[in-house]
Design an enzyme around this catalytic site. Structure first.
Site, mmCIF file in Angstrom:
data_model
loop_
_atom_site.group_PDB
_atom_site.id
_atom_site.type_symbol
_atom_site.label_atom_id
_atom_site.label_comp_id
_atom_site.label_asym_id
_atom_site.label_seq_id
_atom_site.Cartn_x
_atom_site.Cartn_y
_atom_site.Cartn_z
ATOM 1 N N LYS A 14 24.841 42.719 9.956
ATOM 2 C CA LYS A 14 26.323 43.569 9.162
ATOM 3 C C LYS A 14 27.569 42.864 9.945
ATOM 4 C CE LYS A 14 25.808 47.998 9.026
ATOM 5 N NZ LYS A 14 25.274 48.013 10.981
ATOM 6 N N ARG A 89 29.079 55.563 6.138
ATOM 7 C CA ARG A 89 28.028 56.414 6.937
ATOM 8 C C ARG A 89 27.053 57.170 6.217
ATOM 9 N NH1 ARG A 89 27.166 53.066 11.463
ATOM 10 N NH2 ARG A 89 29.238 52.598 12.317
ATOM 11 N N ARG A 126 17.477 44.050 21.218
ATOM 12 C CA ARG A 126 16.920 44.034 22.691
ATOM 13 C C ARG A 126 17.869 42.633 23.430
ATOM 14 N NH1 ARG A 126 12.584 46.713 25.008
ATOM 15 N NH2 ARG A 126 11.866 48.059 23.565
ATOM 16 N N ARG A 134 26.296 45.617 26.014
ATOM 17 C CA ARG A 134 27.193 46.315 25.540
ATOM 18 C C ARG A 134 26.226 47.962 25.725
ATOM 19 N NH1 ARG A 134 28.097 45.309 19.189
ATOM 20 N NH2 ARG A 134 27.333 47.991 19.298
ATOM 21 N N ARG A 145 20.107 56.081 16.939
ATOM 22 C CA ARG A 145 20.559 55.428 15.974
ATOM 23 C C ARG A 145 20.022 55.351 14.049
ATOM 24 N NH1 ARG A 145 23.460 50.179 17.924
ATOM 25 N NH2 ARG A 145 24.992 50.657 16.234
#
Length: 197
Positions: A14, A89, A126, A134, A145
């Site tokens: 995104k 969301r 990964r 991060r 998530r």
């Protein structure tokens, strides 16, 4: 003026696609994820509150997110349009966004949905974790998530599909090809007369 939303599961690209699509249409990207990460790194009051949720892979509570987005949508640089990335969301956030835009006499023009297989999304995560280091990218956090997306955020896709605003784009393959497909799909959608438009 073009007002777009991009949505899809974690790892679907995104952020990357939002930048390219927004540049094509000449509009700013409004990314809640980037705003959250900036606030966390700067240790602002919002960032301190948001950090625990982000590191745990859960959504920042609606009252914090809604306030941030509402304030951002009033800024002058968005008067000519925008591309939302990361919000809404959940179904309640869709209602909040409707209200935010309605107060300005505005509405979304199209909603871009990126989709890709779960196993491909995990492989991307990964690689991203290794490249960027991060703290919110671990296998367990990613799977949590992804589960949240399937349980909650996918409902957002259904809402916009029901409104006739959804432009579905295959998020698998070369990023440049995906960008071209997304732009072409949105341009075709925007050029097609719709009932009530």
């Amino acid at each position: 003026m073009t007002r777009l939303l991009i949505i899809g599961p974690p790892g679907s690209g995104k952020g990357t696609q939002a930048e390219h699509i927004a540049r094509h249409f000449g509009i700013p990207v409004v990314s809640t994820g980037e705003i959250f990460r900036t606030n966390v790194s700067e240790e602002t009051e919002l960032g301190i509150q948001a950090a625990a949720y982000l590191d745990g892979g859960t959504f920042v509570p609606d009252h914090l997110t809604n306030a941030l987005v509402r304030d951002r949508l009033l800024k002058k640089d968005l008067q000519a349009g925008f591309l939302l990335d990361g919000y809404p969301r959940t179904a309640p956030q869709v209602m909040e966004l409707d209200d935010m835009l309605a107060t300005q006499g505005l509405a979304l023009d199209a909603v871009i949905e990126l989709h890709a297989p779960d196993d491909e999304l995990e492989q991307r995560m990964r690689r991203r974790a290794a490249d960027q280091g991060r703290t919110d990218d671990t296998v367990d956090v990613f799977r949590h998530r992804l589960d949240l997306y399937h349980r909650e955020t996918h409902e957002v896709v259904s809402v916009y599909a029901g409104r006739g605003l959804l432009v579905s784009v295959n998020g698998s393959g070369d990023p440049g090809d995906i960008t071209g497909q997304a732009i072409a799909a949105v341009e075709k959608f925007l050029a097609t007369p719709r009932s009530g438009a």
